[in-house]
Design a protein around this motif. Structure first.
Motif, PDB file in Angstrom:
ATOM      1  N   SER A 160      26.689   8.481  44.512  1.00  0.00           N
ATOM      2  CA  SER A 160      26.662   7.500  43.428  1.00  0.00           C
ATOM      3  C   SER A 160      27.926   6.649  43.458  1.00  0.00           C
ATOM      4  CB  SER A 160      26.491   8.220  42.089  1.00  0.00           C
ATOM      5  OG  SER A 160      26.261   7.298  41.053  1.00  0.00           O
ATOM      6  N   GLY A 161      28.183   5.933  42.375  1.00  0.00           N
ATOM      7  CA  GLY A 161      29.341   5.063  42.341  1.00  0.00           C
ATOM      8  C   GLY A 161      29.670   4.608  40.938  1.00  0.00           C
ATOM      9  N   ALA A 162      30.522   3.624  40.852  1.00  0.00           N
ATOM     10  CA  ALA A 162      30.927   3.018  39.582  1.00  0.00           C
ATOM     11  C   ALA A 162      31.208   1.542  39.862  1.00  0.00           C
ATOM     12  CB  ALA A 162      32.165   3.704  39.012  1.00  0.00           C
ATOM     13  N   ASP A 163      31.476   0.811  38.818  1.00  0.00           N
ATOM     14  CA  ASP A 163      31.812  -0.612  38.944  1.00  0.00           C
ATOM     15  C   ASP A 163      33.323  -0.761  38.861  1.00  0.00           C
ATOM     16  OD1 ASP A 163      32.137  -3.316  38.863  1.00  0.00           O
ATOM     17  OD2 ASP A 163      31.167  -3.603  36.916  1.00  0.00           O
ATOM     18  N   PRO A 164      34.014  -0.976  39.967  1.00  0.00           N
ATOM     19  CA  PRO A 164      35.475  -1.094  39.913  1.00  0.00           C
ATOM     20  C   PRO A 164      35.953  -2.205  38.981  1.00  0.00           C
ATOM     21  CG  PRO A 164      34.744  -0.839  42.185  1.00  0.00           C
ATOM     22  CD  PRO A 164      33.514  -1.064  41.355  1.00  0.00           C
ATOM     23  N   GLU A 165      35.147  -3.253  38.819  1.00  0.00           N
ATOM     24  CA  GLU A 165      35.560  -4.359  37.962  1.00  0.00           C
ATOM     25  C   GLU A 165      35.637  -3.963  36.491  1.00  0.00           C
ATOM     26  OE1 GLU A 165      36.601  -7.323  39.126  1.00  0.00           O
ATOM     27  OE2 GLU A 165      36.408  -6.290  41.054  1.00  0.00           O
ATOM     28  N   ALA A 166      34.997  -2.864  36.122  1.00  0.00           N
ATOM     29  CA  ALA A 166      35.003  -2.423  34.722  1.00  0.00           C
ATOM     30  C   ALA A 166      36.241  -1.600  34.377  1.00  0.00           C
ATOM     31  CB  ALA A 166      33.744  -1.595  34.428  1.00  0.00           C
ATOM     32  N   TYR A 167      37.075  -1.282  35.378  1.00  0.00           N
ATOM     33  CA  TYR A 167      38.218  -0.396  35.169  1.00  0.00           C
ATOM     34  C   TYR A 167      39.513  -1.101  35.572  1.00  0.00           C
ATOM     35  CZ  TYR A 167      34.624   3.120  34.659  1.00  0.00           C
ATOM     36  OH  TYR A 167      33.526   3.822  34.224  1.00  0.00           O
ATOM     37  N   VAL A 168      40.522  -0.965  34.734  1.00  0.00           N
ATOM     38  CA  VAL A 168      41.827  -1.567  34.987  1.00  0.00           C
ATOM     39  C   VAL A 168      42.783  -0.462  35.431  1.00  0.00           C
ATOM     40  CG1 VAL A 168      43.773  -2.819  33.981  1.00  0.00           C
ATOM     41  CG2 VAL A 168      41.427  -3.343  33.235  1.00  0.00           C
ATOM     42  N   PRO A 169      43.221  -0.452  36.687  1.00  0.00           N
ATOM     43  CA  PRO A 169      44.139   0.595  37.139  1.00  0.00           C
ATOM     44  C   PRO A 169      45.521   0.446  36.518  1.00  0.00           C
ATOM     45  CG  PRO A 169      43.818  -1.027  38.863  1.00  0.00           C
ATOM     46  CD  PRO A 169      42.872  -1.397  37.756  1.00  0.00           C
ATOM     47  N   CYS A 170      46.291   1.512  36.567  1.00  0.00           N
ATOM     48  CA  CYS A 170      47.572   1.555  35.854  1.00  0.00           C
ATOM     49  C   CYS A 170      48.564   0.526  36.371  1.00  0.00           C
ATOM     50  CB  CYS A 170      48.171   2.959  35.917  1.00  0.00           C
ATOM     51  SG  CYS A 170      48.686   3.463  37.588  1.00  0.00           S
ATOM     52  N   TRP A 171      48.411   0.083  37.626  1.00  0.00           N
ATOM     53  CA  TRP A 171      49.366  -0.886  38.194  1.00  0.00           C
ATOM     54  C   TRP A 171      49.008  -2.339  37.858  1.00  0.00           C
ATOM     55  CZ3 TRP A 171      46.383   2.463  41.202  1.00  0.00           C
ATOM     56  CH2 TRP A 171      45.272   1.896  41.821  1.00  0.00           C
ATOM     57  N   HIS A 172      47.909  -2.552  37.198  1.00  0.00           N
ATOM     58  CA  HIS A 172      47.493  -3.908  36.836  1.00  0.00           C
ATOM     59  C   HIS A 172      48.367  -4.444  35.702  1.00  0.00           C
ATOM     60  CE1 HIS A 172      44.917  -7.183  35.370  1.00  0.00           C
ATOM     61  NE2 HIS A 172      44.313  -7.144  36.541  1.00  0.00           N
ATOM     62  N   PRO A 173      48.653  -5.750  35.657  1.00  0.00           N
ATOM     63  CA  PRO A 173      49.497  -6.308  34.589  1.00  0.00           C
ATOM     64  C   PRO A 173      48.961  -6.042  33.180  1.00  0.00           C
ATOM     65  CG  PRO A 173      49.243  -7.912  36.362  1.00  0.00           C
ATOM     66  CD  PRO A 173      48.331  -6.773  36.689  1.00  0.00           C
ATOM     67  N   ARG A 174      47.644  -5.885  33.018  1.00  0.00           N
ATOM     68  CA  ARG A 174      47.077  -5.651  31.683  1.00  0.00           C
ATOM     69  C   ARG A 174      47.167  -4.193  31.247  1.00  0.00           C
ATOM     70  NH1 ARG A 174      41.323  -6.925  32.644  1.00  0.00           N
ATOM     71  NH2 ARG A 174      41.091  -6.039  30.560  1.00  0.00           N
ATOM     72  N   ALA A 175      47.504  -3.287  32.174  1.00  0.00           N
ATOM     73  CA  ALA A 175      47.405  -1.856  31.891  1.00  0.00           C
ATOM     74  C   ALA A 175      48.349  -1.400  30.781  1.00  0.00           C
ATOM     75  CB  ALA A 175      47.665  -1.057  33.161  1.00  0.00           C
ATOM     76  N   ALA A 176      49.565  -1.924  30.757  1.00  0.00           N
ATOM     77  CA  ALA A 176      50.552  -1.463  29.775  1.00  0.00           C
ATOM     78  C   ALA A 176      50.080  -1.726  28.347  1.00  0.00           C
ATOM     79  CB  ALA A 176      51.898  -2.129  30.025  1.00  0.00           C
ATOM     80  N   GLU A 177      49.513  -2.899  28.099  1.00  0.00           N
ATOM     81  CA  GLU A 177      49.036  -3.209  26.754  1.00  0.00           C
ATOM     82  C   GLU A 177      47.829  -2.346  26.389  1.00  0.00           C
ATOM     83  OE1 GLU A 177      48.458  -4.429  23.017  1.00  0.00           O
ATOM     84  OE2 GLU A 177      50.248  -4.672  24.262  1.00  0.00           O
ATOM     85  N   ILE A 178      46.947  -2.105  27.337  1.00  0.00           N
ATOM     86  CA  ILE A 178      45.796  -1.227  27.076  1.00  0.00           C
ATOM     87  C   ILE A 178      46.291   0.168  26.720  1.00  0.00           C
ATOM     88  CG2 ILE A 178      43.802  -0.107  28.145  1.00  0.00           C
ATOM     89  CD1 ILE A 178      43.441  -2.671  29.821  1.00  0.00           C
ATOM     90  N   ARG A 179      47.284   0.640  27.443  1.00  0.00           N
ATOM     91  CA  ARG A 179      47.822   1.977  27.182  1.00  0.00           C
ATOM     92  C   ARG A 179      48.457   2.044  25.798  1.00  0.00           C
ATOM     93  NH1 ARG A 179      49.874   6.177  31.302  1.00  0.00           N
ATOM     94  NH2 ARG A 179      50.846   7.734  29.952  1.00  0.00           N
TER      95      ARG A 179
END
Length: 380
Positions: A160-179
């Motif tokens: 199976s799989g997932a949609d990578p576009e639906a997930y923001v990895p921790c190194w992405h610029p948006r990750a800190a605000e999401i966290r």
């Protein structure tokens, strides 16, 4: 080609109540519909209309009671070139009688050929009627072949799989605000290390072992938080005896163990972005939990157990570790603590997982495998 995808009678498509099979169908549907006319048969839901249409596809929703018989009636009235049935081998004979000319592809997501679930005679008739039998792991495929060796040529593993576009990895610029947002919602500082588990709450899912693993984690990481996302069942928060026992067990760790209850599928990705390690603590022979693909898409290092098919997407993949002594909380805790202590290693494993999701464990590849199967059927 006209293709029918038949979901189970448990949860609706799209996966507004969650569900691995419903998520699978929803994920591959746009890719399949780009090549064929697709009809999905799903159960009704008060929040969904009886029928939906999109580009190249239609979703027909029928009441859960006598679902297989209703689907068979619909199939008899249509002219389908392939019928793709999900996880219900017991329905194959009914569907074949309704549409005897249409080749049947069966996807198996659990140990549905266990003699306690399907009598050997019925299993043999089912396998004889199916053109192909797709499984979510080698573990499931080998279980079928071990009982019914004649079926081996029809078996094919389709991970199976997932949609990578639906997930923001921790190194992405948006990750800190999401966290920051998720930590604020859960009530702890965003810099605290977070261990994530996403699963139904069940003894076989092992949350009790994971909570006790905190005994090996907190001495070296006193700010660590374990976040358990899930409920007894899909679609709503329910606390049964096991859930309440987890609440009592968690209380002994103060605010270091949090149970969120049910979280809708669309709201889960930020929890991955806000975490440092993902853990699948399965105690049973898991077919292959789809949360592994979600963790990879989110760029999280994985700690999983050597149970069923879980290790097939972690062992030797460079994206995490497999715990052999799965019943031992300390063994699980030591693996997790090591990743919290070695952030560069954790990041490296997470990046490899993300690369695997982008290259291999995604819906485009899954749909490509299915399209190749359909193209190889008799009369295709």
């Amino acid at each position: 080609m006209r293709a029918a995808l038949v979901a189970t009678e448990k949860l609706p498509v799209p996966p507004i109540r969650a569900g691995a099979i419903q998520t699978y169908i929803d994920g591959v549907l746009p890719y399949l519909a780009a090549h064929h006319r697709v009809t999905v048969f799903s159960i009704t839901d008060p929040d969904l209309p009886p029928r939906d249409k999109g580009k190249g596809f239609e979703v027909v929703r029928l009441p859960a009671d006598h679902f297989a018989e209703q689907v068979a009636h619909e199939l008899a009235a249509g002219a389908f070139d392939v019928i793709h049935l999900f996880n219900r081998p017991a329905w194959v004979e009914t569907i074949h009688r309704a549409a005897p000319r249409a080749p049947i592809v069966l996807s198996v997501h659990n140990e549905m050929f266990d003699p306690n679930k399907l009598a050997p005679g019925a299993a043999e008739r089912c396998l004889d009627l199916c053109e192909r039998v797709l499984t979510v792991s080698r573990f499931i495929a080998e279980g079928i072949a071990g009982r019914y060796p004649a079926a081996r040529p029809k078996l094919q593993v389709v991970y199976s799989g997932a949609d990578p576009e639906a997930y923001v990895p921790c190194w992405h610029p948006r990750a800190a605000e999401i966290r920051r947002r998720v930590a604020r919602r859960l009530g702890f500082p965003p810099e605290d290390p977070v261990i994530l588990c996403v699963s139904r709450l069940s003894p076989k899912k092992g949350q009790h072992v994971l909570i006790r693993a905190m005994d090996a984690i907190l001495p070296g990481h006193p700010a660590a938080r374990l976040v358990l996302v899930g409920s007894r069942w899909y679609g709503r928060t329910e606390w049964d005896d096991y859930g309440r026992s987890l609440q009592r067990l968690a209380a002994g760790y103060g605010g270091h163990v949090l149970l969120t209850g049910f979280v809708p599928l669309a709201e889960i990705p930020p929890y991955y972005t806000s975490s440092d390690v993902f853990v699948c603590a399965s105690q049973w022979n898991e077919p292959l939990a789809r949360v592994h693909y979600e963790a990879m898409a989110a760029g999280l290092p994985i700690v999983t157990t050597r149970r069923g098919g879980n290790a097939e997407v972690v062992d030797g993949m460079g994206n995490g570790w497999v715990v052999d002594d799965y019943r031992d909380p300390l063994a699980m805790g030591h693996h997790i603590a090591h990743l919290l202590e070695n952030r560069e290693l954790a990041l490296s494993l997470g990046r490899q997982g993300r690369a695997l999701a982008e290259q291999r464990f995604n819906w485009r590849r899954v749909a490509g495998d299915l399209l190749a199967v359909y193209a190889g059927l008799r009369g295709a």
